[in-house]
Write a protein that holds these residues in place. Structure first.
Motif, PDB file in Angstrom:
ATOM      1  N   LEU A 153      -2.978  24.279  41.723  1.00 22.36           N
ATOM      2  CA  LEU A 153      -1.802  23.518  41.294  1.00 22.36           C
ATOM      3  C   LEU A 153      -2.054  22.014  41.360  1.00 22.36           C
ATOM      4  O   LEU A 153      -1.578  21.262  40.501  1.00 22.36           O
ATOM      5  N   THR A 154      -2.833  21.563  42.336  1.00 19.20           N
ATOM      6  CA  THR A 154      -3.214  20.147  42.409  1.00 19.20           C
ATOM      7  C   THR A 154      -4.078  19.766  41.213  1.00 19.20           C
ATOM      8  O   THR A 154      -3.876  18.711  40.600  1.00 19.20           O
ATOM      9  N   MET A 155      -5.033  20.626  40.863  1.00 17.70           N
ATOM     10  CA  MET A 155      -5.875  20.364  39.702  1.00 17.70           C
ATOM     11  C   MET A 155      -5.039  20.323  38.431  1.00 17.70           C
ATOM     12  O   MET A 155      -5.247  19.463  37.564  1.00 17.70           O
ATOM     13  N   LEU A 156      -4.078  21.219  38.315  1.00 16.09           N
ATOM     14  CA  LEU A 156      -3.203  21.252  37.152  1.00 16.09           C
ATOM     15  C   LEU A 156      -2.403  19.950  37.037  1.00 16.09           C
ATOM     16  O   LEU A 156      -2.328  19.339  35.969  1.00 16.09           O
ATOM     17  N   THR A 157      -1.834  19.509  38.148  1.00 17.50           N
ATOM     18  CA  THR A 157      -1.061  18.270  38.165  1.00 17.50           C
ATOM     19  C   THR A 157      -1.941  17.084  37.797  1.00 17.50           C
ATOM     20  O   THR A 157      -1.546  16.227  37.000  1.00 17.50           O
ATOM     21  N   TYR A 158      -3.142  17.022  38.341  1.00 19.80           N
ATOM     22  CA  TYR A 158      -4.074  15.932  38.028  1.00 19.80           C
ATOM     23  C   TYR A 158      -4.415  15.940  36.538  1.00 19.80           C
ATOM     24  O   TYR A 158      -4.387  14.890  35.887  1.00 19.80           O
ATOM     25  N   ASN A 159      -4.729  17.107  36.001  1.00 21.63           N
ATOM     26  CA  ASN A 159      -5.074  17.207  34.578  1.00 21.63           C
ATOM     27  C   ASN A 159      -3.916  16.752  33.690  1.00 21.63           C
ATOM     28  O   ASN A 159      -4.126  16.098  32.676  1.00 21.63           O
ATOM     29  N   GLU A 160      -2.691  17.105  34.082  1.00 25.60           N
ATOM     30  CA  GLU A 160      -1.521  16.689  33.308  1.00 25.60           C
ATOM     31  C   GLU A 160      -1.353  15.175  33.349  1.00 25.60           C
ATOM     32  O   GLU A 160      -1.040  14.548  32.340  1.00 25.60           O
ATOM     33  N   ARG A 161      -1.585  14.576  34.520  1.00 26.92           N
ATOM     34  CA  ARG A 161      -1.458  13.112  34.642  1.00 26.92           C
ATOM     35  C   ARG A 161      -2.514  12.402  33.802  1.00 26.92           C
ATOM     36  O   ARG A 161      -2.222  11.401  33.149  1.00 26.92           O
ATOM     37  N   VAL A 162      -3.730  12.899  33.838  1.00 25.92           N
ATOM     38  CA  VAL A 162      -4.794  12.296  33.030  1.00 25.92           C
ATOM     39  C   VAL A 162      -4.452  12.409  31.550  1.00 25.92           C
ATOM     40  O   VAL A 162      -4.605  11.449  30.788  1.00 25.92           O
ATOM     41  N   ALA A 163      -3.969  13.573  31.147  1.00 27.81           N
ATOM     42  CA  ALA A 163      -3.594  13.756  29.742  1.00 27.81           C
ATOM     43  C   ALA A 163      -2.477  12.808  29.330  1.00 27.81           C
ATOM     44  O   ALA A 163      -2.505  12.223  28.243  1.00 27.81           O
ATOM     45  N   GLU A 164      -1.500  12.613  30.207  1.00 31.09           N
ATOM     46  CA  GLU A 164      -0.410  11.672  29.921  1.00 31.09           C
ATOM     47  C   GLU A 164      -0.935  10.250  29.776  1.00 31.09           C
ATOM     48  O   GLU A 164      -0.530   9.515  28.884  1.00 31.09           O
ATOM     49  N   GLU A 165      -1.842   9.851  30.673  1.00 29.01           N
ATOM     50  CA  GLU A 165      -2.410   8.502  30.613  1.00 29.01           C
ATOM     51  C   GLU A 165      -3.221   8.324  29.334  1.00 29.01           C
ATOM     52  O   GLU A 165      -3.113   7.275  28.687  1.00 29.01           O
ATOM     53  N   LEU A 166      -3.993   9.329  28.974  1.00 33.73           N
ATOM     54  CA  LEU A 166      -4.780   9.234  27.741  1.00 33.73           C
ATOM     55  C   LEU A 166      -3.874   9.197  26.523  1.00 33.73           C
ATOM     56  O   LEU A 166      -4.117   8.460  25.569  1.00 33.73           O
ATOM     57  N   HIS A 167      -2.833   9.991  26.554  1.00 31.95           N
ATOM     58  CA  HIS A 167      -1.882  10.018  25.432  1.00 31.95           C
ATOM     59  C   HIS A 167      -1.163   8.681  25.295  1.00 31.95           C
ATOM     60  O   HIS A 167      -0.920   8.198  24.201  1.00 31.95           O
ATOM     61  N   GLY A 168      -0.855   8.057  26.423  1.00 28.60           N
ATOM     62  CA  GLY A 168      -0.174   6.774  26.418  1.00 28.60           C
ATOM     63  C   GLY A 168      -1.043   5.647  25.882  1.00 28.60           C
ATOM     64  O   GLY A 168      -0.534   4.628  25.429  1.00 28.60           O
TER      65      GLY A 168
END
Length: 186
Positions: A169-184
């Protein structure tokens, strides 16, 4: 209610059923039958379809746990649970001389599906394991273009099973944050 899925993959005897039983808040549903082949020398029963358990995450929903065989002939079962899958635990029987071979078969069967998911390699029964096993698992992961933490666990211990789920779940949360930052950045 948010419903997430976590799959446990590995060779027979790697600890999938045991790990799900340790983690699940309810008695797991299993499809174990008596072993009738050479596996009977290592264990009394084996899973013939899948295991299922549930973890209540309170306000965050629930986590459904699925234990799937790692052998290629059961590949179709992955399709049954694929939708909503948040991560995968690859269990390895660290006490078995064939544990690395079973891990390799699981990787050959599933690597292309797992590359986009958080994965953890859990070395079960690791008290007397070959000290080279963790590096050998990392080498196999690299050969299949995968990156995943390799940890030692006792699948019978709830604390270890919780640690695995929290890591996913930590890895999932990290991956989502990275994706959000890249998308932004676009």
């Amino acid at each position: 209610m948010t419903k997430m899925k976590l799959a446990f993959l590995g060779e027979p005897g790697s600890g999938k059923t045991t790990c799900i039983a340790a983690l699940s808040d309810t008695p797991p549903v299993d499809t174990d039958v008596g072993c009738t082949d050479e596996l009977a020398e290592r264990k009394a029963t084996t899973t013939v379809a899948m295991d299922f358990g549930v973890v209540d995450l309170g306000e965050h929903g629930r986590l459904d746990l699925y234990g799937l065989p790692g052998q290629s002939r059961f590949r179709f079962m992955f399709e049954v649970v694929r939708s909503g899958l948040v991560g995968v635990v690859l269990l390895v029987d660290a006490s078995s001389p064939a544990g690395l071979d079973g891990f390799e078969e699981t990787l050959r069967t599933y690597a292309s599906d797992l590359r986009g998911l958080p994965c953890v390699v859990a070395l079960n029964r690791s008290d007397d394991m070959d000290p080279a096993l963790p590096d050998a698992c990392r080498t196999r992961l690299q050969a299949h273009r995968m990156l995943a933490p390799v940890i030692r666990v006792d699948a019978r211990r709830r604390e270890d099973a919780v640690c695995i789920a929290e890591l996913i779940l930590t890895m999932l949360t990290y991956n989502e944050r990275v994706a959000e930052e890249l998308h932004g950045v676009e």
